[in-house]
Design a protein around this motif. Structure first.
Motif, PDB file in Angstrom:
ATOM      1  N   ASN A   1      36.284  46.371  43.837  1.00  0.00           N
ATOM      2  CA  ASN A   1      35.815  46.041  42.484  1.00  0.00           C
ATOM      3  C   ASN A   1      34.565  45.180  42.500  1.00  0.00           C
ATOM      4  O   ASN A   1      33.796  45.159  41.540  1.00  0.00           O
ATOM      5  CB  ASN A   1      36.901  45.349  41.687  1.00  0.00           C
ATOM      6  CG  ASN A   1      38.023  46.322  41.339  1.00  0.00           C
ATOM      7  OD1 ASN A   1      37.781  47.539  41.201  1.00  0.00           O
ATOM      8  ND2 ASN A   1      39.236  45.822  41.167  1.00  0.00           N
ATOM      9  N   SER A   2      34.362  44.490  43.618  1.00  0.00           N
ATOM     10  CA  SER A   2      33.195  43.610  43.686  1.00  0.00           C
ATOM     11  C   SER A   2      31.912  44.403  43.900  1.00  0.00           C
ATOM     12  O   SER A   2      30.827  43.861  43.730  1.00  0.00           O
ATOM     13  CB  SER A   2      33.383  42.594  44.813  1.00  0.00           C
ATOM     14  OG  SER A   2      33.485  43.245  46.070  1.00  0.00           O
ATOM     15  N   CYS A   3      32.015  45.675  44.300  1.00  0.00           N
ATOM     16  CA  CYS A   3      30.840  46.512  44.599  1.00  0.00           C
ATOM     17  C   CYS A   3      30.601  47.491  43.457  1.00  0.00           C
ATOM     18  O   CYS A   3      31.542  48.099  42.944  1.00  0.00           O
ATOM     19  CB  CYS A   3      31.038  47.306  45.872  1.00  0.00           C
ATOM     20  SG  CYS A   3      31.462  46.345  47.338  1.00  0.00           S
ATOM     21  N   SER A   4      29.314  47.589  43.085  1.00  0.00           N
ATOM     22  CA  SER A   4      28.971  48.679  42.167  1.00  0.00           C
ATOM     23  C   SER A   4      28.768  49.987  42.962  1.00  0.00           C
ATOM     24  O   SER A   4      28.914  51.081  42.434  1.00  0.00           O
ATOM     25  CB  SER A   4      27.712  48.332  41.369  1.00  0.00           C
ATOM     26  OG  SER A   4      26.611  48.152  42.253  1.00  0.00           O
ATOM     27  N   SER A   5      28.416  49.818  44.231  1.00  0.00           N
ATOM     28  CA  SER A   5      28.347  50.954  45.174  1.00  0.00           C
ATOM     29  C   SER A   5      28.537  50.420  46.590  1.00  0.00           C
ATOM     30  O   SER A   5      28.332  49.219  46.825  1.00  0.00           O
ATOM     31  CB  SER A   5      26.998  51.680  45.062  1.00  0.00           C
ATOM     32  OG  SER A   5      25.932  50.803  45.389  1.00  0.00           O
TER      33      SER A   5
ATOM     34  N   SER B   1      38.724  37.017  41.967  1.00  0.00           N
ATOM     35  CA  SER B   1      39.797  37.517  41.103  1.00  0.00           C
ATOM     36  C   SER B   1      40.229  38.931  41.497  1.00  0.00           C
ATOM     37  O   SER B   1      41.154  39.468  40.890  1.00  0.00           O
ATOM     38  CB  SER B   1      39.311  37.507  39.647  1.00  0.00           C
ATOM     39  OG  SER B   1      38.232  38.419  39.498  1.00  0.00           O
ATOM     40  N   ASN B   2      39.456  39.475  42.500  1.00  0.00           N
ATOM     41  CA  ASN B   2      39.673  40.881  42.913  1.00  0.00           C
ATOM     42  C   ASN B   2      39.414  41.838  41.760  1.00  0.00           C
ATOM     43  O   ASN B   2      39.862  42.997  41.794  1.00  0.00           O
ATOM     44  CB  ASN B   2      41.070  41.123  43.492  1.00  0.00           C
ATOM     45  CG  ASN B   2      41.222  40.519  44.881  1.00  0.00           C
ATOM     46  OD1 ASN B   2      40.258  40.524  45.656  1.00  0.00           O
ATOM     47  ND2 ASN B   2      42.399  40.027  45.174  1.00  0.00           N
ATOM     48  N   LEU B   3      38.684  41.323  40.787  1.00  0.00           N
ATOM     49  CA  LEU B   3      38.263  42.167  39.681  1.00  0.00           C
ATOM     50  C   LEU B   3      36.747  42.271  39.726  1.00  0.00           C
ATOM     51  O   LEU B   3      36.093  41.714  40.604  1.00  0.00           O
ATOM     52  CB  LEU B   3      38.727  41.573  38.344  1.00  0.00           C
ATOM     53  CG  LEU B   3      40.256  41.459  38.176  1.00  0.00           C
ATOM     54  CD1 LEU B   3      40.575  40.756  36.873  1.00  0.00           C
ATOM     55  CD2 LEU B   3      40.894  42.835  38.210  1.00  0.00           C
ATOM     56  N   LYS B   4      36.196  42.942  38.716  1.00  0.00           N
ATOM     57  CA  LYS B   4      34.746  43.088  38.681  1.00  0.00           C
ATOM     58  C   LYS B   4      34.073  41.734  38.602  1.00  0.00           C
ATOM     59  O   LYS B   4      33.112  41.462  39.328  1.00  0.00           O
ATOM     60  CB  LYS B   4      34.353  43.975  37.500  1.00  0.00           C
ATOM     61  CG  LYS B   4      32.863  44.127  37.312  1.00  0.00           C
ATOM     62  CD  LYS B   4      32.569  45.020  36.103  1.00  0.00           C
ATOM     63  CE  LYS B   4      31.057  45.133  35.915  1.00  0.00           C
ATOM     64  NZ  LYS B   4      30.727  45.952  34.720  1.00  0.00           N
ATOM     65  N   ASP B   5      34.564  40.866  37.689  1.00  0.00           N
ATOM     66  CA  ASP B   5      33.978  39.531  37.520  1.00  0.00           C
ATOM     67  C   ASP B   5      34.845  38.503  38.212  1.00  0.00           C
ATOM     68  O   ASP B   5      36.082  38.636  38.263  1.00  0.00           O
ATOM     69  CB  ASP B   5      33.872  39.179  36.031  1.00  0.00           C
ATOM     70  CG  ASP B   5      32.944  40.112  35.278  1.00  0.00           C
ATOM     71  OD1 ASP B   5      31.867  40.450  35.866  1.00  0.00           O
ATOM     72  OD2 ASP B   5      33.295  40.577  34.187  1.00  0.00           O
ATOM     73  N   CYS B   6      34.174  37.507  38.762  1.00  0.00           N
ATOM     74  CA  CYS B   6      34.903  36.381  39.364  1.00  0.00           C
ATOM     75  C   CYS B   6      35.422  35.486  38.222  1.00  0.00           C
ATOM     76  O   CYS B   6      34.832  35.405  37.144  1.00  0.00           O
ATOM     77  CB  CYS B   6      33.989  35.573  40.276  1.00  0.00           C
ATOM     78  SG  CYS B   6      33.478  36.480  41.740  1.00  0.00           S
ATOM     79  N   SER B   7      36.465  34.757  38.448  1.00  0.00           N
ATOM     80  CA  SER B   7      37.048  33.853  37.449  1.00  0.00           C
ATOM     81  C   SER B   7      36.392  32.490  37.595  1.00  0.00           C
ATOM     82  O   SER B   7      36.170  31.997  38.707  1.00  0.00           O
ATOM     83  CB  SER B   7      38.554  33.747  37.632  1.00  0.00           C
ATOM     84  OG  SER B   7      39.151  35.014  37.455  1.00  0.00           O
ATOM     85  N   GLN B   8      36.080  31.911  36.414  1.00  0.00           N
ATOM     86  CA  GLN B   8      35.444  30.594  36.429  1.00  0.00           C
ATOM     87  C   GLN B   8      36.514  29.522  36.637  1.00  0.00           C
ATOM     88  O   GLN B   8      37.601  29.591  36.097  1.00  0.00           O
ATOM     89  CB  GLN B   8      34.727  30.352  35.089  1.00  0.00           C
ATOM     90  CG  GLN B   8      33.851  29.136  35.065  1.00  0.00           C
ATOM     91  CD  GLN B   8      33.051  29.038  33.788  1.00  0.00           C
ATOM     92  OE1 GLN B   8      33.325  29.754  32.832  1.00  0.00           O
ATOM     93  NE2 GLN B   8      32.077  28.129  33.755  1.00  0.00           N
ATOM     94  N   ILE B   9      36.171  28.489  37.406  1.00  0.00           N
ATOM     95  CA  ILE B   9      37.156  27.429  37.686  1.00  0.00           C
ATOM     96  C   ILE B   9      36.694  26.162  36.978  1.00  0.00           C
ATOM     97  O   ILE B   9      35.532  25.971  36.678  1.00  0.00           O
ATOM     98  CB  ILE B   9      37.290  27.194  39.195  1.00  0.00           C
ATOM     99  CG1 ILE B   9      35.931  26.820  39.796  1.00  0.00           C
ATOM    100  CG2 ILE B   9      37.852  28.391  39.893  1.00  0.00           C
ATOM    101  CD1 ILE B   9      36.021  26.471  41.266  1.00  0.00           C
ATOM    102  N   GLN B  10      37.697  25.249  36.734  1.00  0.00           N
ATOM    103  CA  GLN B  10      37.410  23.977  36.080  1.00  0.00           C
ATOM    104  C   GLN B  10      36.835  23.019  37.115  1.00  0.00           C
ATOM    105  O   GLN B  10      37.036  23.147  38.298  1.00  0.00           O
ATOM    106  CB  GLN B  10      38.704  23.396  35.477  1.00  0.00           C
ATOM    107  CG  GLN B  10      39.326  24.300  34.425  1.00  0.00           C
ATOM    108  CD  GLN B  10      38.434  24.487  33.221  1.00  0.00           C
ATOM    109  OE1 GLN B  10      37.710  23.549  32.800  1.00  0.00           O
ATOM    110  NE2 GLN B  10      38.484  25.685  32.611  1.00  0.00           N
TER     111      GLN B  10
END
Length: 823
Positions: free
Chosen positions: A726-730, A765-774
């Motif tokens: 998910n982190s790669c567009s290609s 997050s193993n998703l397309k976008d990383c999760s923001q942390i506090q």
């Protein structure tokens, strides 16, 4: 001789004939030549007459004079009669309306020695001046040219020509022609014309041509004083009258005749006179002249080739000489040959002692006969078409050959049987009039040729008195009597006596092919004779001989491998009655004397030690090489004596160490270290030596044209996006984490790891976008991040072990290592 052709004036268009007798008769009809001695005519009339010969005999000649328009007062002629075989006389006409030259050619078959030409008559017009020239010339040995010219008042000339041919017997005969010119100023009333003849004079003369004129009449005259010898002391007489006749020019000529005559009872031979012929010549009596014989004749008669005796060593036959004995002749010691009997083709010593016959005749005892002689047989001669005969046997009246005793008919009181003649009647025959026929084959004596006409029988047969036939009674050893066939039939092999073919009463001892005596034993229960055979052989009921067993059997009762009765030590009889070795990994030695280990490596079972029935585990049998070879990817381990898998990956075959590849699996490349690796140039190998075949589109690493091992990083479309993280567009590479571009602005591309990592303040997050942390969790995040890096490092080590593709070398090498040896 010289004569007057006219006794009175010959008027216009009249003719007269005169016969003149020769001084003595000729033995052969002579040839006659005419010449003109004098001519006297009326000038007022046309000058035309003809002189010709009517008949010639042995004693006389008849001459005809014919006026063709002129009046002739006088015509004297010369007559030359020649009885000489080598001579010819021709009569010819030269005629023309003009005053040009006329020519005639005389070509003869025999060589010319001498010749002479005289005119005999002419035809012209009425005139005061009469002129012509007649000349002749010898062109070659066989040709004479006669020509006439300078015509005046004349259009036609008649002439005759005498030719003397060359004769070998008279090569130097001095025939010659002499001409003399006479002019009017030198002529008186009488004038002696000189010649070069020597006395006695034998020449013949006459006018050759002339040129004369007159006011009243023409006249030119030769008057011989002696008719028998007109030329005396080399001269003859010419007469004219100046007052009456004008002789402008005249030519006379003399032809000399040599004296070819000898005294009585002598023969003329080459101008010599001899009393009788001698060797090499022959003489004729009419005339009495001699000639040379042919060069092959020692003596001859009547002609040069009619030989009486030949020059040595030639043979004389039928008056001809030849270098060899002629066919059908025999010759005496003097080489004089006579004809053989007409039936002989060749003979010797006398005419009837033949050595061969003419076609169709029979030759026997040097005699040739039209019919075959009695008591002979004959064969065709190999070289000629006659029969060569030989004596028959003394008992034969006739024989046919090819042997002397092959008779076709006998002398009286001799028996004729099968082309032979006998004093006594031959055995087993019946005869009538001494011609014999064979009895029936079982009869010793008989009254006829049929089987029921026997009087006595041959051995082993007895006569049936009721039927007069011979029936079988006894037979010699090894045979038994068959009543149905009425003959002795052979017993079964091994029987000395039998009552039928298979019922033996006594057995025999017989030598085999090697000369060894074999004694048969009687089986009284079955009444059969058998041989007791040694180990390795059995008794064959068909051949009645001991025959070899199959080599695998120690003893047997038949010839196949399934007829074994016992085996060698170490072998046993299986359920198929075959011998095989007890130990499965053993087989029979080549001489079947023992069981030994299978000689083929990797063989687990064999019947013969040098063949294999089944191979050990992971091995296959190669029929062409007759050996067991390990399967692809396996090698034979000497330590455990079986096929073991190669240690190196991708090897199709390897050495016994298991590490050194000798051949790669399909698509892999053999390195200089004897390892098999992938190609890294978008290709794979077809032969293990070169990278020469193209991988699928976008594939950088492959082993064949269908399946891709690693897609190209330089090709964004190389790996389908659905397989990227998910982190790669290609992505492109061995794993889905090998990104080419990042999928979100919350990520940043790491050139070293080629991953899209979260930017600062974000976590994975193993998703397309990383999760923001506090903010309060940053310190904890930094700590966890370090922990995670350690975990990823551990994960990479595990991945290297599972997938031996070294990414760090992708950009610097065309070869991707294929085993853990390249870590």
């Amino acid at each position: 001789m010289y004569v007057q052709a006219l006794t009175d004036t010959l008027q216009k268009y009249q003719f007269t004939t005169s016969t003149f007798n020769f001084p003595k008769p000729f033995e052969n009809t002579p040839k006659v030549l005419l010449s003109v001695q004098s001519y006297y005519s009326d000038i007022q009339i046309k000058q035309r007459y003809k002189l010709s010969i009517e008949t010639v005999t042995l004693t006389s000649v008849t001459v005809k004079v014919e006026s063709l328009g002129t009046k002739l007062y006088e015509l004297n002629i010369g007559i030359l009669a020649v009885d000489y075989p080598q001579s010819d006389v021709f009569t010819q006409i030269l005629s023309s309306d003009t005053e040009g030259q006329l020519t005639s050619i005389h070509k003869v078959a025999n060589k010319i020695q001498s010749y002479v030409t005289f005119f005999t008559s002419f035809q012209g017009s009425s005139c005061e001046y009469l002129k012509f020239n007649l000349d002749s010339q010898q062109l070659d040995d066989y040709t004479i040219k006669v020509s006439a010219n300078s015509f005046k008042c004349i259009g036609t000339i008649y002439y005759n020509i005498l030719i003397i041919h060359y004769d070998n017997n008279f090569p130097y005969a001095p025939f010659y022609q002499y001409q003399n010119q006479i002019f009017q100023d030198q002529i008186n009333s009488e004038n002696l014309v000189s010649t070069n003849l020597n006395s006695p004079d034998t020449g013949f003369y006459g006018i050759k041509d002339m040129s004369i004129g007159s006011w009243y009449s023409f006249g030119i005259f030769f008057y011989p004083q002696n008719q028998n010898q007109p030329i005396q002391n080399g001269k003859y007489v010419f007469h004219t009258d100046k007052k009456k006749y004008i002789i402008y020019q005249a030519y006379s000529q003399v032809f000399d005749l040599i004296q070819l005559e000898c005294p009585r009872d002598y023969y003329l031979y080459k101008q010599s006179c001899i009393i009788s012929p001698y060797n090499g010549i022959y003489c004729l009596n009419n005339p009495k002249v001699c000639y040379d014989c042919d060069s092959t004749c020692l003596t001859c008669q009547d002609s040069a080739t009619n030989c009486l005796k030949c020059v040595s060593p030639l043979y004389l036959y039928q008056n001809k000489c030849s270098s060899s004995i002629q066919q059908g002749t025999y010759c005496d010691e003097n080489h004089i040959c006579l004809a053989c009997n007409q039936s002989c083709s060749t003979c010797i010593n006398n005419a009837n002692l033949c050595t061969s016959c003419i076609n169709g005749y029979y030759f026997y005892n040097n005699i040739c006969t039209k019919d075959q002689p009695n008591q002979t047989y004959c064969k065709q001669s190999l070289s000629q078409q006659y029969q060569k005969c030989f004596s028959c046997d003394m008992k034969c009246k006739k024989c046919s050959g090819p042997f002397y005793n092959q008779c076709s008919e006998c002398l009286n009181n001799y028996y004729f049987y099968k082309n032979s003649c006998y004093i006594d009647q031959p055995e087993q025959t019946t005869c009538q009039n001494y011609k014999c026929q064979p009895c029936f084959n079982l009869c010793q004596t008989c009254s006829g040729v049929n089987q029921n006409q026997c009087l006595s029988c041959i051995n082993n047969y007895s006569l049936n008195s009721n039927t007069n036939q011979c029936e079988i009674s006894t037979c010699q050893d090894g045979y038994f009597p068959d009543k149905n066939l009425n003959s002795c039939l052979l017993c079964q092999l091994g029987c000395r006596k039998c009552s039928s073919f298979s019922v033996c009463l006594e057995c025999a001892s017989i030598k085999d092919n090697q000369g060894i005596t074999q004694t048969y034993i009687l089986d009284t229960q079955h009444q059969q004779c058998y041989l007791k055979c040694p180990n390795g052989k059995y008794f064959d009921l068909q051949t009645r001989q001991c025959t070899s067993c199959n080599k695998s059997c120690l003893t047997c009762d038949g010839k196949t491998s399934q007829n074994c009765l016992s085996c060698i030590d170490g072998a046993y009889i299986n359920s198929n009655r075959m011998c095989e070795c007890q130990n499965k990994n053993q087989g029979f030695a080549s001489d079947f004397s023992k069981c030994i280990s299978c000689q083929i490596k990797n063989c687990s079972k064999c019947f013969y030690s040098n063949t294999c029935d089944s191979c050990s585990e992971f091995a296959l049998f190669n029929t062409q090489k007759n050996e067991c070879t390990c399967m692809n990817g396996y090698f034979f381990s000497n330590s455990i004596q079986k096929c073991t898998k190669c240690i190196k990956n991708n090897c199709q075959t390897c050495l016994s160490d298991g590490l050194t590849c000798t051949k790669c699996q399909s698509g892999f490349l053999m390195t200089k270290y004897s390892t098999c690796v992938y190609c890294n140039n978008y290709q794979y190998s077809s032969d293990g030596k070169n990278c020469d075949l193209k991988c699928p589109n976008g594939c950088q690493v492959c082993a064949n044209g269908k399946k891709c091992i690693q897609y190209s990083r330089d090709n964004p479309g190389g790996i389908p996006n659905q397989f990227c993280h998910n982190s790669c567009s290609s992505c492109s590479g061995l794993t889905k984490f090998d990104c080419l571009n990042c999928s979100s602005s919350t990520r940043i591309y790491n050139q070293t790891t080629r991953k899209c990592e979260c930017i600062s303040g974000y976590f994975e997050s193993n998703l397309k976008d990383c999760s923001q942390i506090q903010q309060q969790a940053l310190e904890m995040f930094s700590f966890q991040k370090k922990q995670l890096e350690q975990v990823n490092l551990s994960f990479q080590v595990v991945k290297w072990e599972k997938n031996p593709l070294n990414k760090s070398k992708l950009t610097s090498s065309n070869i991707i290592p294929g085993s853990t040896d390249n870590k």
